[in-house]
Design an enzyme around this catalytic site. Structure first.
Site, short mmCIF file in Angstrom:
data_model
loop_
_atom_site.label_atom_id
_atom_site.label_comp_id
_atom_site.label_asym_id
_atom_site.label_seq_id
_atom_site.Cartn_x
_atom_site.Cartn_y
_atom_site.Cartn_z
N GLU A 182 2.42 -1.29 7.83
CA GLU A 182 3.54 -1.41 6.89
C GLU A 182 4.81 -0.75 7.42
O GLU A 182 5.91 -1.29 7.26
CB GLU A 182 3.13 -0.87 5.51
CG GLU A 182 1.99 -1.72 4.94
CD GLU A 182 1.73 -1.56 3.45
OE1 GLU A 182 2.32 -0.68 2.80
OE2 GLU A 182 0.91 -2.36 2.93
N ARG A 200 -22.20 17.33 13.26
CA ARG A 200 -22.32 18.51 12.38
C ARG A 200 -23.63 18.38 11.61
O ARG A 200 -23.91 17.32 11.05
CB ARG A 200 -21.16 18.56 11.38
CG ARG A 200 -19.89 19.16 11.90
CD ARG A 200 -18.91 19.40 10.75
NE ARG A 200 -17.83 20.27 11.17
CZ ARG A 200 -16.70 19.85 11.74
NH1 ARG A 200 -16.52 18.56 11.96
NH2 ARG A 200 -15.77 20.70 12.10
N HIS A 219 0.81 -1.23 0.00
CA HIS A 219 0.00 0.00 0.00
C HIS A 219 0.84 1.27 0.00
O HIS A 219 0.48 2.24 -0.65
CB HIS A 219 -0.95 0.01 1.21
CG HIS A 219 -1.86 -1.17 1.21
ND1 HIS A 219 -1.55 -2.33 1.89
CD2 HIS A 219 -3.03 -1.40 0.56
CE1 HIS A 219 -2.52 -3.21 1.68
NE2 HIS A 219 -3.41 -2.68 0.89
N1 URA Z 1 -10.60 17.61 11.76
C1 URA Z 1 -11.71 17.03 12.29
O1 URA Z 1 -11.82 15.80 12.33
N2 URA Z 1 -12.68 17.83 12.77
C2 URA Z 1 -12.62 19.17 12.73
O2 URA Z 1 -13.56 19.85 13.16
C3 URA Z 1 -11.48 19.76 12.15
C4 URA Z 1 -10.47 18.95 11.68
#
Ligand code: URA
Length: 269
Positions: free
Chosen positions: A88, A176, A15
């Site tokens: 790896e 989110r 990979h």
């Molecule tokens: N990386 C993440 O996983 N979340 C964030 O809010 C910003 C960077």
């Protein structure tokens, strides 16, 4: 007792495209997620660092720090990707991994551009479950973490040590709502508030997987991330200038931490 499998001379890792010879004996690796961050990190360690190879999401450069070879290799994003890197690179002789990346802060006192050093991680990933039952803790190596902390203190970089929440999803996994579908499954509704109540410091997507694997495999790891989203204020990711400021900070801290680890290696601790 695990039976460890090391690479044979000249064997190309499927990979990452690396061989043992390409690493020139490197036992330390800096592992950012983003392939675009590798060259800058490598040159921050060593202006004469050289490109080694690039395969899939794994771009590798080799640097020398105080005469010691250090590999800088991207892992891609998320737990499954970082398992390829650990598997790896371990076969090729890497023993210490430092994740450098970006993160979303969960604390009011962790601002955009600040740095978080993980002292533990919550295993909301899936990949680490293939390596250890969920009751197994995701903890970084103590010396690597102390080196990162000392480096941040010496360089006066604003930082916090914290408990990181590692998720497999940037959107619903980190609660989110600005995703395409805008929906967060019921199980994850209220999860951001809960992690805050439990004193967690930040969201990211690789640390718990890295810590679990390295711990069960007898390797060492630490993680330092620059804050590019402040979840106490908003769901959005900060503009590129904040990203670049955070990047500069984790570059210098990672470099100094490596110097400390190399110095401690020779000394009895
Ligand atoms: N990386 C993440 O996983 N979340 C964030 O809010 C910003 C960077």
């Amino acid at each position: 007792m695990m039976q460890k499998h090391y690479a044979k001379p000249g064997e190309v890792m499927y990979h990452t495209g690396l061989t043992k010879e390409m690493l020139e004996g490197a036992e330390y690796a800096l592992v950012p997620g983003d392939p675009g961050r590798v060259e800058g990190l490598a040159k921050a360690l060593d202006p004469a660092a050289e490109f080694v190879t690039s395969h899939r999401e794994f771009t590798s450069w080799l640097a020398r720090l105080n005469g010691q070879p250090v590999l800088v290799m991207s892992t891609g994003m998320g737990g499954p990707c970082i398992t390829f890197a650990v598997e790896e690179l371990a076969r090729l002789g890497v023993r210490t991994f430092i994740r450098v990346g970006t993160t979303g802060s969960l604390r009011e006192d962790l601002n955009l551009g600040d740095v978080v050093i993980s002292k533990a991680a919550v295993r909301m990933d899936g990949a680490s479950r293939a390596y250890a039952p969920i009751a197994y803790p995701a903890v970084p190596d103590l010396d690597v973490t102390l080196a990162l902390r000392q480096a941040a203190e010496e360089l006066q970089v604003p930082f916090k040590l914290g408990v990181t929440v590692t998720t497999d999803s940037f959107w619903p996994g980190q609660e989110r709502y600005d995703s395409f579908g805008g929906y967060v499954v019921r199980r994850l509704q209220g999860s951001l508030k809960e992690w805050q109540t439990l004193g967690c410091s930040n969201y990211e997507m690789e640390a718990a997987t890295l810590f679990t694997l390295t711990s069960v495999l007898g390797l060492r790891a630490g993680a330092i991330c620059g804050v590019v989203a402040k979840r106490t204020d908003s769901e959005s990711v900060a503009p590129p200038d904040v990203y670049r400021a955070a990047e500069k900070r984790f570059q210098v801290v990672a470099r100094r931490a490596l110097e400390l680890l190399l110095a401690w290696q020779g000394a009895a601790r």
